[in-house]
Motif scaffolding. Sequence first.
Motif, PDB file in Angstrom:
ATOM      1  N   GLU A  66      23.306  25.407 -38.173  1.00 49.21           N
ATOM      2  CA  GLU A  66      22.923  24.018 -37.930  1.00 49.21           C
ATOM      3  C   GLU A  66      23.091  23.179 -39.198  1.00 49.21           C
ATOM      4  O   GLU A  66      23.597  22.049 -39.161  1.00 49.21           O
ATOM      5  CB  GLU A  66      21.468  23.971 -37.465  1.00 49.21           C
ATOM      6  CG  GLU A  66      20.909  22.569 -37.253  1.00 49.21           C
ATOM      7  CD  GLU A  66      21.395  21.911 -35.971  1.00 49.21           C
ATOM      8  OE1 GLU A  66      21.123  20.713 -35.791  1.00 49.21           O
ATOM      9  OE2 GLU A  66      22.043  22.598 -35.166  1.00 49.21           O
ATOM     10  N   MET A  67      22.688  23.727 -40.325  1.00 49.65           N
ATOM     11  CA  MET A  67      22.751  22.977 -41.579  1.00 49.65           C
ATOM     12  C   MET A  67      24.186  22.831 -42.088  1.00 49.65           C
ATOM     13  O   MET A  67      24.564  21.796 -42.634  1.00 49.65           O
ATOM     14  CB  MET A  67      21.888  23.669 -42.640  1.00 49.65           C
ATOM     15  CG  MET A  67      20.390  23.568 -42.379  1.00 49.65           C
ATOM     16  SD  MET A  67      19.382  24.239 -43.735  1.00 49.65           S
ATOM     17  CE  MET A  67      19.780  25.981 -43.632  1.00 49.65           C
TER      18      MET A  67
ATOM     19  N   HIS B  80      29.376  26.194 -31.553  1.00 47.11           N
ATOM     20  CA  HIS B  80      28.294  26.443 -32.504  1.00 47.11           C
ATOM     21  C   HIS B  80      27.702  27.841 -32.314  1.00 47.11           C
ATOM     22  O   HIS B  80      27.338  28.504 -33.290  1.00 47.11           O
ATOM     23  CB  HIS B  80      27.210  25.378 -32.342  1.00 47.11           C
ATOM     24  CG  HIS B  80      27.606  24.033 -32.848  1.00 47.11           C
ATOM     25  ND1 HIS B  80      27.685  23.728 -34.182  1.00 47.11           N
ATOM     26  CD2 HIS B  80      27.978  22.900 -32.183  1.00 47.11           C
ATOM     27  CE1 HIS B  80      28.066  22.466 -34.335  1.00 47.11           C
ATOM     28  NE2 HIS B  80      28.255  21.944 -33.129  1.00 47.11           N
TER      29      HIS B  80
ATOM     30  N   ALA C 293      19.611  28.550 -38.146  1.00 51.72           N
ATOM     31  CA  ALA C 293      19.319  27.497 -39.116  1.00 51.72           C
ATOM     32  C   ALA C 293      20.509  27.252 -40.038  1.00 51.72           C
ATOM     33  O   ALA C 293      20.858  26.099 -40.340  1.00 51.72           O
ATOM     34  CB  ALA C 293      18.080  27.868 -39.923  1.00 51.72           C
TER      35      ALA C 293
ATOM     36  N   LYS D  94      26.728  21.287 -38.491  1.00 49.68           N
ATOM     37  CA  LYS D  94      26.212  20.333 -37.511  1.00 49.68           C
ATOM     38  C   LYS D  94      27.252  19.260 -37.213  1.00 49.68           C
ATOM     39  O   LYS D  94      27.824  18.653 -38.117  1.00 49.68           O
ATOM     40  CB  LYS D  94      24.933  19.684 -38.027  1.00 49.68           C
ATOM     41  CG  LYS D  94      24.265  18.765 -37.015  1.00 49.68           C
ATOM     42  CD  LYS D  94      22.970  18.203 -37.558  1.00 49.68           C
ATOM     43  CE  LYS D  94      22.289  17.306 -36.524  1.00 49.68           C
ATOM     44  NZ  LYS D  94      21.012  16.752 -37.044  1.00 49.68           N
TER      45      LYS D  94
ATOM     46  N   LEU E   2      17.490  21.551 -34.150  1.00 51.32           N
ATOM     47  CA  LEU E   2      17.344  22.846 -34.812  1.00 51.32           C
ATOM     48  C   LEU E   2      16.152  23.619 -34.283  1.00 51.32           C
ATOM     49  O   LEU E   2      16.275  24.808 -33.961  1.00 51.32           O
ATOM     50  CB  LEU E   2      17.209  22.645 -36.325  1.00 51.32           C
ATOM     51  CG  LEU E   2      16.934  23.909 -37.143  1.00 51.32           C
ATOM     52  CD1 LEU E   2      18.047  24.933 -36.938  1.00 51.32           C
ATOM     53  CD2 LEU E   2      16.779  23.571 -38.628  1.00 51.32           C
ATOM     54  N   TRP E   3      14.986  22.977 -34.192  1.00 51.51           N
ATOM     55  CA  TRP E   3      13.789  23.704 -33.762  1.00 51.51           C
ATOM     56  C   TRP E   3      13.874  24.120 -32.300  1.00 51.51           C
ATOM     57  O   TRP E   3      13.407  25.195 -31.932  1.00 51.51           O
ATOM     58  CB  TRP E   3      12.529  22.872 -34.024  1.00 51.51           C
ATOM     59  CG  TRP E   3      12.192  22.805 -35.480  1.00 51.51           C
ATOM     60  CD1 TRP E   3      12.295  21.729 -36.310  1.00 51.51           C
ATOM     61  CD2 TRP E   3      11.753  23.895 -36.292  1.00 51.51           C
ATOM     62  NE1 TRP E   3      11.944  22.069 -37.588  1.00 51.51           N
ATOM     63  CE2 TRP E   3      11.603  23.388 -37.620  1.00 51.51           C
ATOM     64  CE3 TRP E   3      11.469  25.236 -36.058  1.00 51.51           C
ATOM     65  CZ2 TRP E   3      11.175  24.180 -38.675  1.00 51.51           C
ATOM     66  CZ3 TRP E   3      11.051  26.027 -37.114  1.00 51.51           C
ATOM     67  CH2 TRP E   3      10.903  25.515 -38.401  1.00 51.51           C
TER      68      TRP E   3
ATOM     69  N   ARG F 211      16.619  24.886 -30.853  1.00 56.44           N
ATOM     70  CA  ARG F 211      17.577  25.995 -30.897  1.00 56.44           C
ATOM     71  C   ARG F 211      16.881  27.295 -31.302  1.00 56.44           C
ATOM     72  O   ARG F 211      17.064  28.343 -30.670  1.00 56.44           O
ATOM     73  CB  ARG F 211      18.672  25.644 -31.900  1.00 56.44           C
ATOM     74  CG  ARG F 211      19.818  26.624 -31.993  1.00 56.44           C
ATOM     75  CD  ARG F 211      20.815  26.095 -33.011  1.00 56.44           C
ATOM     76  NE  ARG F 211      22.060  26.861 -33.005  1.00 56.44           N
ATOM     77  CZ  ARG F 211      23.099  26.551 -33.749  1.00 56.44           C
ATOM     78  NH1 ARG F 211      23.051  25.501 -34.547  1.00 56.44           N
ATOM     79  NH2 ARG F 211      24.200  27.288 -33.699  1.00 56.44           N
TER      80      ARG F 211
ATOM     81  N   GLU G  89      27.497  30.777 -35.002  1.00 57.43           N
ATOM     82  CA  GLU G  89      26.211  31.428 -35.281  1.00 57.43           C
ATOM     83  C   GLU G  89      26.343  32.944 -35.185  1.00 57.43           C
ATOM     84  O   GLU G  89      25.814  33.679 -36.027  1.00 57.43           O
ATOM     85  CB  GLU G  89      25.161  30.927 -34.297  1.00 57.43           C
ATOM     86  CG  GLU G  89      23.781  31.530 -34.488  1.00 57.43           C
ATOM     87  CD  GLU G  89      22.811  31.099 -33.411  1.00 57.43           C
ATOM     88  OE1 GLU G  89      21.858  31.853 -33.143  1.00 57.43           O
ATOM     89  OE2 GLU G  89      23.005  30.021 -32.817  1.00 57.43           O
TER      90      GLU G  89
END
Length: 328
Positions: free
Chosen positions: A143-144, A156, A140, A147, A245-246, A248, A160
Amino acid sequence: MPQESRNIYGGQAVIEGVMFAGKHVNVTAVRRKNEEIQYYEVPRTTKSWVQPLKKIPLLRGVVGIIESSAKGSQHLNFSMEAYAEDETEEDAAKNGSKPVEAPKAEKKSGFSLGMVVSVAVAGVLSFIFGKLIFTAAPAALEEMLFKGLFESSIGHNLLEGLIKIILLLCYLYFISLTPLIKRLFQYHGAEHKVISAYEAGEELTVANVQKYSRLHYRCGSSFIVFTVIVGVVLYSLPIFVWQGLWDRILIRIALLPVVLGISYEVLRFTNALRDIPVLRFLGYPGLWLQLLTTKEPNNEQVEVSIASFKRMLELDGKLAESAGIKAS
């Protein structure tokens, strides 16, 4: 006795002590405030349908992790109970009041059957919840914050993984500053030293054990690092490319058992290669993390670790003999 003919043992640090897992029994030794070493001994029992699962690659890792989380929670709570009792008695002595005496039946083990089951379930649920948070939160955050920074998912995923490592290192560093956790990490180091000395065929004396490193290839800390590395590789496969996001987060949660299973096999593999000079570096990331999760123990802490290990070997031998199994 040569290392090759010896059993492989593991353990974990607990509050003011160490737990060692034998083939037939798990034993915890803790140092009480009166300097007495107290033991908590639980015979190992595995359901008949679970044992075959522990022999299947990938699956055995997940089964072993869940089982060790349940068993370890029992011993950790025993040590916490003993520590709390000592603190209560110490406070009572300072205040000049008489501490409340616990019932003798409960003082022997500290747990009723119902409490043991409850603690085991709580340990497994805590582990699962912790892994879910540690899996979802970095995804999360990445992503925020980043992105659209990369066109492919690989970049990414690497970010992460970096976020996971940073969060983990910060968490471990700050909790290690507290006196109680620092002592816990010292007992973790004492556990590693005893296992290393045993695997080297040394007589288990404080002086001999203290010669060995507090770092060990076969450690849960190494396993944590491998889950991050394996996750980055697995999530980068084209079949697992995420759309949002969800998606992911759900993909990562769904693949969590796979990540754990593969990471366990990687841990076994790197441990098998630790004596090969060219390949032993594969286990270095886990050893580096142990610089945070272990501290150099003092002689008294090593003494407790030795006492726990020797008691485990003694009971393991007796239980093996009574079951007609030749102990190694």
